[in-house]
Write a protein that holds these residues in place. Structure first.
Motif, PDB file in Angstrom:
ATOM      1  N   VAL A 111       0.721  -1.278  -0.006  1.00  0.00           N
ATOM      2  CA  VAL A 111       0.047  -0.151   0.073  1.00  0.00           C
ATOM      3  C   VAL A 111       0.822   1.307  -0.078  1.00  0.00           C
ATOM      4  O   VAL A 111       2.050   1.143   0.499  1.00  0.00           O
ATOM      5  CB  VAL A 111      -0.871  -0.056   1.152  1.00  0.00           C
ATOM      6  N   GLU A 112       0.215   2.409  -0.487  1.00  0.00           N
ATOM      7  CA  GLU A 112       0.903   3.729  -0.684  1.00  0.00           C
ATOM      8  C   GLU A 112       0.993   4.079   1.095  1.00  0.00           C
ATOM      9  O   GLU A 112       0.328   3.901   1.738  1.00  0.00           O
ATOM     10  CB  GLU A 112       0.304   4.821  -1.217  1.00  0.00           C
ATOM     11  N   PRO A 113       2.274   4.807   1.278  1.00  0.00           N
ATOM     12  CA  PRO A 113       2.377   5.386   2.878  1.00  0.00           C
ATOM     13  C   PRO A 113       1.386   6.105   3.143  1.00  0.00           C
ATOM     14  O   PRO A 113       1.184   6.415   4.234  1.00  0.00           O
ATOM     15  CB  PRO A 113       3.911   6.056   2.633  1.00  0.00           C
ATOM     16  N   ARG A 114       0.762   7.062   2.175  1.00  0.00           N
ATOM     17  CA  ARG A 114      -0.320   7.786   2.697  1.00  0.00           C
ATOM     18  C   ARG A 114      -1.779   7.013   3.306  1.00  0.00           C
ATOM     19  O   ARG A 114      -2.717   7.559   3.638  1.00  0.00           O
ATOM     20  CB  ARG A 114      -0.720   8.525   1.519  1.00  0.00           C
ATOM     21  N   ARG A 115      -1.751   5.649   2.885  1.00  0.00           N
ATOM     22  CA  ARG A 115      -3.040   5.072   3.288  1.00  0.00           C
ATOM     23  C   ARG A 115      -2.931   4.753   4.996  1.00  0.00           C
ATOM     24  O   ARG A 115      -2.184   4.649   5.654  1.00  0.00           O
ATOM     25  CB  ARG A 115      -2.881   3.535   2.824  1.00  0.00           C
ATOM     26  N   THR A 116      -4.264   5.099   5.374  1.00  0.00           N
ATOM     27  CA  THR A 116      -4.657   4.976   6.844  1.00  0.00           C
ATOM     28  C   THR A 116      -4.803   3.456   6.943  1.00  0.00           C
ATOM     29  O   THR A 116      -5.293   2.705   6.372  1.00  0.00           O
ATOM     30  CB  THR A 116      -5.935   5.709   7.288  1.00  0.00           C
ATOM     31  N   LEU A 117      -4.465   3.107   8.424  1.00  0.00           N
ATOM     32  CA  LEU A 117      -4.792   1.834   8.826  1.00  0.00           C
ATOM     33  C   LEU A 117      -6.317   1.550   8.587  1.00  0.00           C
ATOM     34  O   LEU A 117      -6.695   0.529   8.283  1.00  0.00           O
ATOM     35  CB  LEU A 117      -4.445   1.968  10.472  1.00  0.00           C
ATOM     36  N   LEU A 118      -7.306   2.515   8.872  1.00  0.00           N
ATOM     37  CA  LEU A 118      -8.416   2.194   8.529  1.00  0.00           C
ATOM     38  C   LEU A 118      -8.971   1.810   7.138  1.00  0.00           C
ATOM     39  O   LEU A 118      -9.432   0.760   6.802  1.00  0.00           O
ATOM     40  CB  LEU A 118      -9.504   3.377   8.957  1.00  0.00           C
TER      41      LEU A 118
END
Lengths: 167, 769
Positions: free
Chosen positions: A26-33
């Motif tokens: 996943v991209e680093p900007r992705r939230t855990l949610l």
């Protein structure tokens, strides 16, 4: 702490969720949610606001509650994540879950996963909370249906059940 | 044989005469004394495990293979004309599948007759373009890359601006007043009411614009299988959504399936198909892939409706002994750029008290905001606040106890209809509430610190009688399990559970042998939307009717097995799971033994809601008693205790019913003390479009709430004896709080919410007088 810049493209991550290791890209900007819901199909954790204001996305990170919508997935590597799906042991409900059912600690149920997770974390820290401690400990979880009196009752009942089980 | 009859149905303060097809299997009404095994018990919800484990699937949770995400680009101005859109850069971004806007999409009929992607953007949040992409990130990146050219237009963000002479036009070419003369109700005459009055109280009020704040934001997912469209929609009305979608897309109704298994709150704001539903369906057809479109929290505040704020004036006249001679209530609201005529704010004024001279007027104007929507007891919440506050002021002026004044003007029959009620338990609610609360309140010891304590009460009237049409289908399997299909939905009130209780009761089965299926228009027969507090009173009699028909078929089988072939079905009863021959109770068979005889076969039966009784009014009633503490130094108001007593006929499930009252009280506390949508008058933009600046109650704000039910079966209303409860408990809360504040500190809160700054200003003004 060593800085470890990665991205902006997708990077591999290993997340330890409910005792199981999950590999995601996943991209680093992705939230855990968003990773829980969209990559792993763990849709029990809800997105009520995406701004850390409602608590519907509450998870437990290394024993502490966290808003999954304000937590980047990349921050969670090497940490223990517990979501609503990890609260029951198989078919055996956690005492908090059983108490919510018995005392009707919900109405529409959308905020309930977050409420249950917050209550589980609260009781792990404070096994016999006063009513004021319950109110303060759960104040980060909005229930627009207004189930608060029944939630308070549920948390108290769960505390009693857990004390009996301990004793 | 089905016949057509006319029947009266009350919905949110308006009485409709409907022609309905009546096909009800005659069902003897449950009386107050009927022995019940399941109905009336505080049972946990049948779907509790799904709710506490995260397995309950909401519209937000729908994920289908290949599913794409859709989202609108929205207007950032309160009023503008759109002159150009350049989406080329956005369309070239990775993961973007489709961008539609007014310059590339042929005009499609908008829902409610309004053109989609029109030239005029009449409120912040109006739809400008629709982007479909791989995921939320791709769509978000594309939304930011669309270039929009607009020409700003003058705007009217509120009632004052909209109502001003020569004020800006909210909609080009349209009058700002939607109902310039107002919706008027009148009986008797205002002049006579004033003439006969010894005392007159005249007060003006404002109530805030309140947001529903559903925890699950509005949303839909659409998927086509050939020409069959399936839509998951977070809605209070699967059948309303089905018909509005079929209408907008020119589809046959049987080609549209609407599913809403779990709904994360609605409170009046989630009815038929919306712009995002329509666009998701169109894009899914265009792209051959499922599309999901859900609002984010900011959009929820901008475009998902609200309770319109109001300006009101109430004038009450009474004789020295407290008999009301006049109730006059005037209200003005703004219902948005495309809103309707406004809610029935005068509803309580015309029906709550015996009074010969009543006049109510509601005028609605446009403003440059999105449209108002029904919000839990629309009109009655704001109307009751003003009416019941003024009545409290009248009681003080007359030096009467506020409850005595209410009893003095008690209406035994419906004042506006001149017809008797099927049942009215308000006096009983007063008595129960007063006894539990301790009313009249004893004088407190003089306060030492800054906190002052006060006590207040208020009453409520609402509809909730429900009515036809509503249908149910029962499928009874050989193992003695039953599936009950009803076209309603469970928006969190416990509908699935209470209808299962009703079915288990009627069929003589245990509750876990009954599965109630709601929230899916494909298998279920028609059911009403969950609004106006009508679901239970409409659907439960239909369920009883279908179960009764299934029993008739079973009894015919049992009669053969008991060698009583041809006996009158009414000669049998169902007792504790057995079919019993009344004349000889030894002749009995367990129901499951009869079903086992069927082989691999199913008894299928249908039932329908019968008409409402002629010439009778069906209403719910209640009274709230409130204790507050007010800090005279900080202006803070703490609502500490609420006793809520309600007459809703028979209570099918006291556990889930109590939860509904908690919810109404809490929403009333928010309305009275913290909640208000704020629009900046200078920019026309909303300042409170999130859950931090728009403050709903959290657990620390929650008072101690005691819930009491009169719990007398309203046997004349319908065969179950129940009325609705969703709306009643919000109605009297704010007035009771305001009255308690007056009792505490001697100032009358006429502008809600009662925030600390307002309280301090009132206290300062009081001091100088």
């Amino acid at each position: 702490m060593a800085l470890n810049f990665r991205g902006p493209d997708a990077v591999p991550l290993t997340l330890q969720i409910n005792g199981e290791a999950h590999q995601v890209l996943v991209e680093p900007r992705r939230t855990l949610l968003s990773v829980l819901r969209e990559e792993l199909g763990l849709t029990g954790t809800k997105r009520g606001c995406g701004q850390g204001q409602c608590g519907a996305c509450t998870v437990i990170l290394d024993g502490e509650t966290a808003y999954a919508c304000l937590t980047l997935a990349i921050e969670c590597e090497g940490r223990e994540i517990v979501t609503i799906e990890g609260i029951a042991q198989g078919d055996a409900l956690h005492p908090v879950q059983a108490a919510f059912i018995q005392h009707d600690g919900y109405q529409c149920g959308f905020c309930t996963p977050g409420q249950v997770v917050s209550a589980v974390a609260l009781l792990a820290h404070t096994p016999q909370p006063s009513e004021a401690e319950i109110r303060a400990g759960m104040a980060g979880n909005i229930c627009r249906c207004g189930a608060y009196p029944a939630i308070i009752r549920s948390v108290r009942a769960a505390a009693e059940t857990m004390a009996e089980q301990e004793g | 044989m089905p016949t057509i009859r006319r029947t009266k149905v009350e919905f949110e303060g308006r009485i409709e005469e409907r022609e309905v097809i009546v096909e009800e299997e005659h069902v003897e009404g449950w009386t107050q004394d009927t022995q019940m095994r399941w109905v009336g018990r505080p049972l946990s919800r049948v779907d509790g495990v799904a709710r506490v484990t995260g397995k309950a699937g909401y519209t937000h949770d729908v994920h289908l293979p290949g599913m794409l995400i859709g989202r609108f680009l929205r207007a950032k101005q309160p009023h503008a004309r759109i002159t150009g859109i350049d989406s080329r850069r956005a369309a070239a971004l990775p993961g973007v599948h489709l961008i539609w806007h007014r310059f590339n999409l042929p005009p499609v009929a908008h829902l409610d007759g309004r053109e989609l992607f029109g030239e005029e953007l009449a409120y912040e949040g109006a739809e400008v373009a629709f982007v479909v992409g791989r995921d939320a990130r791709a769509v978000g990146d594309a939304l930011g890359a669309i270039e929009v050219e607009v020409e700003p237009l003058p705007f009217a963000p509120n009632l004052a601006a909209a109502a001003a002479e020569d004020g800006p036009a909210v909609l080009v070419g349209e009058d700002n007043w939607i109902t310039p003369d107002g919706d008027i109700y009148a009986r008797g005459s205002v002049e006579a009411g004033l003439r006969e009055a010894d005392v007159v109280v005249d007060l003006t009020f404002t109530t805030p614009t309140a947001a529903h704040c559903c925890m699950e934001t509005h949303g839909s997912a659409a998927d086509w299988e050939g020409d069959l469209l399936t839509v998951w929609h977070s809605t209070q009305s699967v059948f309303g959504t089905r018909s509005s979608l079929a209408d907008a897309l020119h589809l046959p109704m049987d080609k549209v399936r609407v599913i809403s298994n779990y709904i994360g709150g609605g409170f009046g704001s989630k009815w038929g198909a919306e712009a995002f539903t329509l666009l998701a369906a169109l894009a899914a057809r265009e792209l051959g892939r499922p599309v999901k479109a859900v609002l984010d929290r900011e959009e929820e505040h901008l475009v998902a409706g609200y309770r319109p704020g109001s300006r009101q004036r109430v004038r009450l006249g009474a004789t020295k002994d407290g008999a009301l001679t006049l109730i006059e209530q005037e209200a003005e609201v703004t219902t948005g750029a495309y809103g309707g005529g406004g809610p029935v704010i005068g509803g309580p004024a015309k029906d709550l008290y015996l009074c010969p001279n009543v006049r109510t007027v509601v005028r609605a104007a446009r403003a440059n905001t999105d449209g108002a929507r029904a919000f839990r007891a629309p009109g009655y919440v704001e109307g009751t606040f003003a009416l019941e506050s003024t009545l409290d002021a009248l009681a003080h002026k007359l030096e009467m106890d506020p409850l005595d004044l209410r009893m003095k003007n008690y209406a035994d029959e419906s004042p506006s209809r001149g017809e008797p009620y099927t049942y009215k338990g308000l006096q009983r609610a007063y008595e129960m509430g007063a006894a539990r609360f301790g009313w009249p309140p004893q004088a407190d010891a003089p306060a030492a610190g800054p906190w002052r304590r006060g006590y207040g009460m208020a009453s409520q009237i609402w509809g909730g009688g429900g009515g036809p049409p509503a249908n149910a289908i029962v499928k009874l399997s050989p193992d003695g399990t039953a599936e009950v299909l009803v076209g309603v939905q469970d928006i969190g009130t416990g509908t699935k559970t209470v209808l299962a209780q009703v079915a288990a009761e009627e069929l003589g089965l245990s509750l876990d042998a009954v599965r109630c299926v709601v929230g899916d228009s494909l298998p279920a027969p028609f059911g009403p939307g969950s609004g106006g507090s009508v679901t239970l009173a409409s659907a439960a009699p239909a369920v009883r009717s279908a179960c009764r028909e299934a029993l008739r078929q079973l009894i015919a089988l049992a009669a053969i097995m008991l060698e009583l072939e041809g006996a009158d079905p009414d000669a049998f009863a169902v007792e504790a799971g057995d079919i019993v021959y009344r004349a000889d109770p030894e002749k009995r068979l367990p129901l499951t033994q009869v079903t086992a005889k069927m082989g691999n076969y199913m008894i299928v039966s249908k039932g329908a809601r019968g008409p409402n009784p002629d010439d009778k009014a069906i209403n719910t009633f209640g009274a709230h008693f409130v204790e507050v503490a007010v800090n005279v130094e900080t202006g803070q108001v703490r609502v500490e205790r609420v006793v809520a007593a309600h007459d809703i006929g028979r209570v099918v499930n006291p556990l889930t019913a109590t939860s509904q009252v908690y919810g109404g009280v809490l929403m009333g506390v928010g309305f009275a003390t913290t909640e208000a949508r704020v629009i900046d008058p200078d920019t026309g933009l909303q300042l409170t479009a999130n859950l931090e600046d728009y403050k709903v109650p959290v657990m620390v704000d929650c008072p101690e709430i005691e819930v009491l039910f009169v719990d007398v079966a309203d046997t004349a209303a319908n065969s179950v004896g129940s009325k609705g409860l969703g709306e009643p408990p919000i109605i009297p809360t704010a007035a009771a709080i305001g009255n308690a504040i007056f009792d505490a500190v001697g100032v009358r809160v006429t502008d809600l919410p009662a925030t600390p700054d307002r309280l301090l200003a009132l206290l300062a003004k009081e001091k100088t007088q």
